[in-house]
Design an enzyme around this catalytic site. Structure first.
Site, short mmCIF file in Angstrom:
data_model
loop_
_atom_site.label_atom_id
_atom_site.label_comp_id
_atom_site.label_asym_id
_atom_site.label_seq_id
_atom_site.Cartn_x
_atom_site.Cartn_y
_atom_site.Cartn_z
N ASP A 127 0.86 -1.19 0.00
CA ASP A 127 0.00 0.00 0.00
C ASP A 127 0.89 1.24 0.00
O ASP A 127 2.12 1.13 0.05
CB ASP A 127 -0.94 0.00 1.21
N HIS B 260 -13.40 -1.12 -6.95
CA HIS B 260 -14.57 -0.25 -7.09
C HIS B 260 -14.22 1.23 -6.93
O HIS B 260 -15.03 2.09 -7.27
CB HIS B 260 -15.67 -0.65 -6.09
#
Length: 341
Positions: free
Chosen positions: A199, A246
């Site tokens: 990340d 998404h």
């Protein structure tokens, strides 16, 4: 007018605002945490929070009607089983972090939903000033968002750990796994598993204390980078994308899938955990509403399993199955395998 049609479902939809704000206020007050293992009355609750008994009774009654509290005939309140499990701060699957994110971050954005609709742009952050929703200098995001995402993911992560066969998987790359919910749950349920969380660097630093608190530093590694510009680490049997795709439009979602495919060996697994919209675009409600939420939050939407399957085929992956998960709000996990290039 039809003799069968009644407006009650519409009325119930409008009650959603009242119900959520009751939950949010009770969470902000720490009601469920203070009631863990004990009880209260209207008078004691009012005295504790320095409020009059009338508003105290109204909030406690609302929470009881919503199934968040239980009230006995003597007027004593205690947590419901659900609240004791998920709304007590410090519990493993504490959900209050997500309640706070919706209240502080998303609720104000919905006051500008029409602007987002007409302009086709997010309104929960400033696209002119910020590069993305995940800017490290946004105080609301730093204070609440990552805890909220952990709260949103922890229970789903447990369901994935219980339902997916990991016996042939030794190492998992958790792409965009900040917060560590999936890494922690997978390692707790499968002690021989090693997980690498990939990340943004500042998110990795926010995640590090959670890994340490779980005592899993030897099983979980943290690697900082941007999946649009940094090649993903190789040497993993499986890549996990949980509630990542998404957030992005189709072009960027395909780029992420291409990066994951590049990182996988032949027969390596790609696991996509998402709220999948039905292929016929008729539901389900959680996925459809979370997809609408992307209108105010990002440039993305919730996609269908069929769309992912087609995109994965272009990257040399074949969908093997879609597991149903009763997560919140994740509805399933699509498992794909990389075939010979």
């Amino acid at each position: 007018m039809s003799t069968q049609a009644v407006p009650l479902p519409l009325l119930n939809l409008t009650f959603g605002v009242h119900a959520f704000k009751a939950l949010a206020l009770a969470t902000e007050l720490g009601l469920f945490t203070e009631l863990s293992g004990t009880t209260t009355t209207v008078a004691r609750f009012a005295a504790r929070h320095g409020i009059d008994e009338r508003p105290a009774e109204l909030l406690l009654t609302a929470c009881t009607a919503l199934g968040l509290l239980r009230r006995d005939d003597a007027g004593t309140y205690r947590n419901s089983e659900m609240s004791e499990e998920f709304l007590v701060r410090g519990k493993p699957y504490y959900f209050g972090g997500w309640v706070t994110v919706v209240d502080r971050h998303e609720y104000p954005a919905y006051l500008k939903l029409a602007d987002s609709l007409r302009g086709n742009h997010p309104v929960s952050w400033d696209p002119v000033r910020q590069e993305s929703l995940f800017a490290p200098d946004d105080p609301v995001m730093l204070e609440h968002f990552w805890e909220g995402m952990h709260a949103l993911s922890a229970f789903t992560a447990r369901r994935l750990a219980e339902s997916q066969d990991f016996t042939a998987i030794r190492r998992v790359l958790d792409v965009g796994g900040g917060g560590g919910a999936f890494a922690v749950e997978l390692c707790r349920h499968h002690p021989s598993l090693r997980v690498t969380v990939f990340d943004l660097p500042f998110v990795c630093e926010l995640t590090r204390p959670r890994i340490a608190a779980a005592g899993l530093e030897k099983q979980i590694d943290l690697v900082g980078g941007d999946f649009f510009t940094t090649p993903l680490p190789k040497g993993h049997d499986a890549v996990l994308l949980s509630n990542i795709l998404h957030d992005w439009g189709e072009t960027d979602a395909r780029k992420i899938l291409a990066a994951c495919a590049e990182a996988l060996p032949e027969n390596g697994k790609l696991i996509i955990c998402e709220s999948f919209v039905d292929d016929d675009k008729r539901g389900p409600v959680p996925a459809a509403l979370m997809s609408l939420n992307m209108l105010v939050e990002t440039w993305g939407r919730n996609y269908t399993a069929g769309e992912y399957t087609a995109w994965l085929r272009d990257q040399g992956l074949v969908t093997e199955r879609v597991l149903a998960l009763d997560g919140a709000p994740t509805t399933g996990a699509l498992v794909a395998r990389r075939i010979r290039p």
